[in-house]
Design a protein around this motif. Structure first.
Motif, PDB file in Angstrom:
ATOM      1  N   MET A 120     -41.511 -25.066   3.537  1.00 16.74           N
ATOM      2  CA  MET A 120     -42.948 -25.341   3.511  1.00 16.74           C
ATOM      3  C   MET A 120     -43.723 -24.097   3.940  1.00 16.74           C
ATOM      4  SD  MET A 120     -45.538 -27.185   2.873  1.00 16.74           S
ATOM      5  CE  MET A 120     -44.898 -28.803   2.522  1.00 16.74           C
ATOM      6  N   TRP A 121     -43.244 -23.398   4.957  1.00 17.09           N
ATOM      7  CA  TRP A 121     -43.873 -22.153   5.422  1.00 17.09           C
ATOM      8  C   TRP A 121     -43.974 -21.161   4.252  1.00 17.09           C
ATOM      9  CZ3 TRP A 121     -45.285 -20.295  10.428  1.00 17.09           C
ATOM     10  CH2 TRP A 121     -45.507 -18.911  10.506  1.00 17.09           C
ATOM     11  N   ARG A 122     -42.860 -20.985   3.534  1.00 20.11           N
ATOM     12  CA  ARG A 122     -42.840 -20.023   2.429  1.00 20.11           C
ATOM     13  C   ARG A 122     -43.737 -20.469   1.275  1.00 20.11           C
ATOM     14  NH1 ARG A 122     -37.639 -19.363   4.502  1.00 20.11           N
ATOM     15  NH2 ARG A 122     -36.733 -21.022   3.232  1.00 20.11           N
ATOM     16  N   MET A 123     -44.031 -21.754   1.180  1.00 20.94           N
ATOM     17  CA  MET A 123     -44.972 -22.239   0.175  1.00 20.94           C
ATOM     18  C   MET A 123     -46.417 -21.979   0.601  1.00 20.94           C
ATOM     19  SD  MET A 123     -43.241 -25.893  -0.861  1.00 20.94           S
ATOM     20  CE  MET A 123     -44.730 -26.518  -1.608  1.00 20.94           C
ATOM     21  N   LEU A 124     -46.712 -22.197   1.885  1.00 23.46           N
ATOM     22  CA  LEU A 124     -48.085 -22.112   2.375  1.00 23.46           C
ATOM     23  C   LEU A 124     -48.577 -20.703   2.639  1.00 23.46           C
ATOM     24  CD1 LEU A 124     -48.345 -25.021   4.972  1.00 23.46           C
ATOM     25  CD2 LEU A 124     -49.362 -24.887   2.690  1.00 23.46           C
ATOM     26  N   ILE A 125     -47.769 -19.914   3.308  1.00 20.46           N
ATOM     27  CA  ILE A 125     -48.230 -18.600   3.759  1.00 20.46           C
ATOM     28  C   ILE A 125     -48.796 -17.742   2.622  1.00 20.46           C
ATOM     29  CG2 ILE A 125     -47.359 -16.374   4.630  1.00 20.46           C
ATOM     30  CD1 ILE A 125     -48.205 -18.212   6.873  1.00 20.46           C
ATOM     31  N   PRO A 126     -48.119 -17.628   1.466  1.00 18.13           N
ATOM     32  CA  PRO A 126     -48.722 -16.801   0.396  1.00 18.13           C
ATOM     33  C   PRO A 126     -50.095 -17.303  -0.045  1.00 18.13           C
ATOM     34  CG  PRO A 126     -46.417 -17.258  -0.090  1.00 18.13           C
ATOM     35  CD  PRO A 126     -46.785 -18.106   1.091  1.00 18.13           C
ATOM     36  N   GLU A 127     -50.253 -18.626  -0.100  1.00 16.46           N
ATOM     37  CA  GLU A 127     -51.547 -19.192  -0.510  1.00 16.46           C
ATOM     38  C   GLU A 127     -52.631 -18.906   0.532  1.00 16.46           C
ATOM     39  OE1 GLU A 127     -52.169 -20.723  -3.514  1.00 16.46           O
ATOM     40  OE2 GLU A 127     -50.125 -20.046  -3.967  1.00 16.46           O
ATOM     41  N   LEU A 128     -52.295 -19.107   1.796  1.00 13.62           N
ATOM     42  CA  LEU A 128     -53.263 -18.864   2.861  1.00 13.62           C
ATOM     43  C   LEU A 128     -53.629 -17.383   2.958  1.00 13.62           C
ATOM     44  CD1 LEU A 128     -51.758 -21.226   5.575  1.00 13.62           C
ATOM     45  CD2 LEU A 128     -53.826 -21.619   4.217  1.00 13.62           C
ATOM     46  N   LEU A 129     -52.636 -16.527   2.793  1.00 12.48           N
ATOM     47  CA  LEU A 129     -52.899 -15.085   2.857  1.00 12.48           C
ATOM     48  C   LEU A 129     -53.714 -14.624   1.654  1.00 12.48           C
ATOM     49  CD1 LEU A 129     -49.475 -13.716   4.126  1.00 12.48           C
ATOM     50  CD2 LEU A 129     -51.547 -14.160   5.447  1.00 12.48           C
ATOM     51  N   ARG A 130     -53.427 -15.165   0.490  1.00 14.50           N
ATOM     52  CA  ARG A 130     -54.172 -14.789  -0.717  1.00 14.50           C
ATOM     53  C   ARG A 130     -55.653 -15.091  -0.560  1.00 14.50           C
ATOM     54  NH1 ARG A 130     -55.512 -17.684  -5.178  1.00 14.50           N
ATOM     55  NH2 ARG A 130     -54.160 -19.410  -4.602  1.00 14.50           N
ATOM     56  N   GLU A 131     -55.951 -16.185   0.132  1.00 15.85           N
ATOM     57  CA  GLU A 131     -57.345 -16.584   0.328  1.00 15.85           C
ATOM     58  C   GLU A 131     -57.943 -16.031   1.621  1.00 15.85           C
ATOM     59  OE1 GLU A 131     -59.404 -18.105  -1.759  1.00 15.85           O
ATOM     60  OE2 GLU A 131     -57.793 -18.055  -3.243  1.00 15.85           O
ATOM     61  N   HIS A 132     -57.176 -15.274   2.364  1.00 21.82           N
ATOM     62  CA  HIS A 132     -57.657 -14.656   3.609  1.00 21.82           C
ATOM     63  C   HIS A 132     -58.197 -15.689   4.593  1.00 21.82           C
ATOM     64  CE1 HIS A 132     -57.206 -10.758   1.704  1.00 21.82           C
ATOM     65  NE2 HIS A 132     -57.860 -11.239   0.669  1.00 21.82           N
ATOM     66  N   VAL A 133     -57.494 -16.800   4.728  1.00 24.49           N
ATOM     67  CA  VAL A 133     -57.956 -17.842   5.644  1.00 24.49           C
ATOM     68  C   VAL A 133     -57.050 -18.008   6.849  1.00 24.49           C
ATOM     69  CG1 VAL A 133     -59.230 -19.138   3.903  1.00 24.49           C
ATOM     70  CG2 VAL A 133     -56.834 -19.694   4.331  1.00 24.49           C
ATOM     71  N   VAL A 134     -56.068 -17.118   7.005  1.00 24.95           N
ATOM     72  CA  VAL A 134     -55.181 -17.226   8.156  1.00 24.95           C
ATOM     73  C   VAL A 134     -55.101 -15.865   8.845  1.00 24.95           C
ATOM     74  CG1 VAL A 134     -53.030 -16.776   6.888  1.00 24.95           C
ATOM     75  CG2 VAL A 134     -52.961 -18.118   8.959  1.00 24.95           C
ATOM     76  N   ALA A 135     -55.241 -15.905  10.163  1.00 21.91           N
ATOM     77  CA  ALA A 135     -55.104 -14.709  10.992  1.00 21.91           C
ATOM     78  C   ALA A 135     -53.883 -14.898  11.882  1.00 21.91           C
ATOM     79  CB  ALA A 135     -56.360 -14.500  11.848  1.00 21.91           C
ATOM     80  N   LEU A 136     -53.530 -13.862  12.585  1.00 25.29           N
ATOM     81  CA  LEU A 136     -52.380 -13.916  13.484  1.00 25.29           C
ATOM     82  C   LEU A 136     -52.503 -15.080  14.462  1.00 25.29           C
ATOM     83  CD1 LEU A 136     -49.781 -12.434  14.265  1.00 25.29           C
ATOM     84  CD2 LEU A 136     -51.127 -11.069  15.838  1.00 25.29           C
ATOM     85  N   THR A 137     -53.718 -15.345  14.900  1.00 24.65           N
ATOM     86  CA  THR A 137     -53.948 -16.414  15.874  1.00 24.65           C
ATOM     87  C   THR A 137     -53.880 -17.805  15.272  1.00 24.65           C
ATOM     88  OG1 THR A 137     -56.303 -16.144  15.491  1.00 24.65           O
ATOM     89  CG2 THR A 137     -55.363 -14.972  17.386  1.00 24.65           C
ATOM     90  N   ASP A 138     -53.692 -17.914  13.952  1.00 27.50           N
ATOM     91  CA  ASP A 138     -53.598 -19.213  13.283  1.00 27.50           C
ATOM     92  C   ASP A 138     -52.162 -19.617  12.983  1.00 27.50           C
ATOM     93  OD1 ASP A 138     -56.436 -19.398  13.042  1.00 27.50           O
ATOM     94  OD2 ASP A 138     -56.322 -18.016  11.343  1.00 27.50           O
ATOM     95  N   LEU A 139     -51.219 -18.729  13.230  1.00 26.87           N
ATOM     96  CA  LEU A 139     -49.841 -18.995  12.813  1.00 26.87           C
ATOM     97  C   LEU A 139     -49.236 -20.207  13.512  1.00 26.87           C
ATOM     98  CD1 LEU A 139     -48.450 -15.392  12.366  1.00 26.87           C
ATOM     99  CD2 LEU A 139     -49.288 -16.987  10.624  1.00 26.87           C
ATOM    100  N   HIS A 140     -49.686 -20.498  14.732  1.00 28.19           N
ATOM    101  CA  HIS A 140     -49.169 -21.698  15.399  1.00 28.19           C
ATOM    102  C   HIS A 140     -49.587 -22.962  14.650  1.00 28.19           C
ATOM    103  CE1 HIS A 140     -53.229 -21.411  17.012  1.00 28.19           C
ATOM    104  NE2 HIS A 140     -53.126 -22.681  17.344  1.00 28.19           N
ATOM    105  N   ASN A 141     -50.755 -22.932  14.006  1.00 25.72           N
ATOM    106  CA  ASN A 141     -51.181 -24.087  13.212  1.00 25.72           C
ATOM    107  C   ASN A 141     -50.304 -24.245  11.973  1.00 25.72           C
ATOM    108  OD1 ASN A 141     -53.287 -24.843  14.900  1.00 25.72           O
ATOM    109  ND2 ASN A 141     -54.723 -23.467  13.902  1.00 25.72           N
ATOM    110  N   VAL A 142     -49.910 -23.129  11.364  1.00 29.84           N
ATOM    111  CA  VAL A 142     -49.006 -23.194  10.215  1.00 29.84           C
ATOM    112  C   VAL A 142     -47.655 -23.745  10.663  1.00 29.84           C
ATOM    113  CG1 VAL A 142     -47.858 -21.882   8.387  1.00 29.84           C
ATOM    114  CG2 VAL A 142     -50.167 -21.242   9.110  1.00 29.84           C
ATOM    115  N   GLU A 143     -47.170 -23.251  11.796  1.00 31.92           N
ATOM    116  CA  GLU A 143     -45.888 -23.719  12.324  1.00 31.92           C
ATOM    117  C   GLU A 143     -45.945 -25.216  12.640  1.00 31.92           C
ATOM    118  OE1 GLU A 143     -42.957 -22.898  16.108  1.00 31.92           O
ATOM    119  OE2 GLU A 143     -44.442 -21.387  15.587  1.00 31.92           O
ATOM    120  N   ALA A 144     -47.020 -25.651  13.269  1.00 31.96           N
ATOM    121  CA  ALA A 144     -47.165 -27.075  13.600  1.00 31.96           C
ATOM    122  C   ALA A 144     -47.233 -27.923  12.335  1.00 31.96           C
ATOM    123  CB  ALA A 144     -48.414 -27.292  14.461  1.00 31.96           C
TER     124      ALA A 144
END
Length: 161
Positions: free
Chosen positions: A57-81
């Motif tokens: 799921m991480w590998r599915m989400l991260i590229p999409e979130l990064l492409r849209e510039h909506v995730v910062a280093l401080t948001d990674l715990h939300n992705v993990e959760a």
């Protein structure tokens, strides 16, 4: 208390300054010039402690979130959760499929499968963390993405077949 509430859980959450700027600052109020700008991420592998399904799921989400510039280093715990809650939800749903909605209690009487409670709790966590990341239509409409290039996510191709 007038305006936007600052107590957690009360009132409407304030819009980010970037969102106000892009909208032309319709409220004509002074913009917060001291809003923190956290480090951005260009790519990051899933943490090693994630289960295989959560890591997928991480590998599915991260590229999409990064492409849209909506995730910062401080948001990674939300992705993990979110990814962890997804895995728990799937495990609970599999237990419901395997054992059914009603199971036998220790006393031998029928009772609701405890996996249903686990599934509901995990689903609530999915909704909460997904909303923080803009993964549902309502919260996605409130997020401003920076880049509109086409998706290169290999998992997105599975959805179109």
């Amino acid at each position: 208390m007038g305006g936007t509430a600052t107590v957690a859980g009360r009132g409407r959450k304030p819009k980010p300054t970037a969102q106000k700027k892009l909208a032309g600052n319709p409220g004509k109020r002074a913009l917060n010039t001291c809003e923190p700008q956290f480090s951005t991420v260009s790519n990051i592998d899933p943490p090693e402690w994630l289960s295989a399904r959560a890591a997928t799921m991480w590998r599915m989400l991260i590229p999409e979130l990064l492409r849209e510039h909506v995730v910062a280093l401080t948001d990674l715990h939300n992705v993990e959760a979110f990814c962890t809650a997804y895995d728990k939800w799937r495990m609970a749903e599999e237990a419901v499929q395997l054992f059914g909605i009603v199971v036998e209690s220790a006393q031998g009487s029928p009772m609701k499968n405890p996996a249903l409670t686990a599934a509901n709790e995990s689903m609530r966590q999915l909704v909460t963390f997904g909303s923080l990341l803009g993964l549902d239509p309502s919260s996605r409409s409130r997020i401003i993405g920076g880049n509109k290039q086409t998706s290169t996510n290999e998992f997105a191709k599975l959805l179109s077949t």
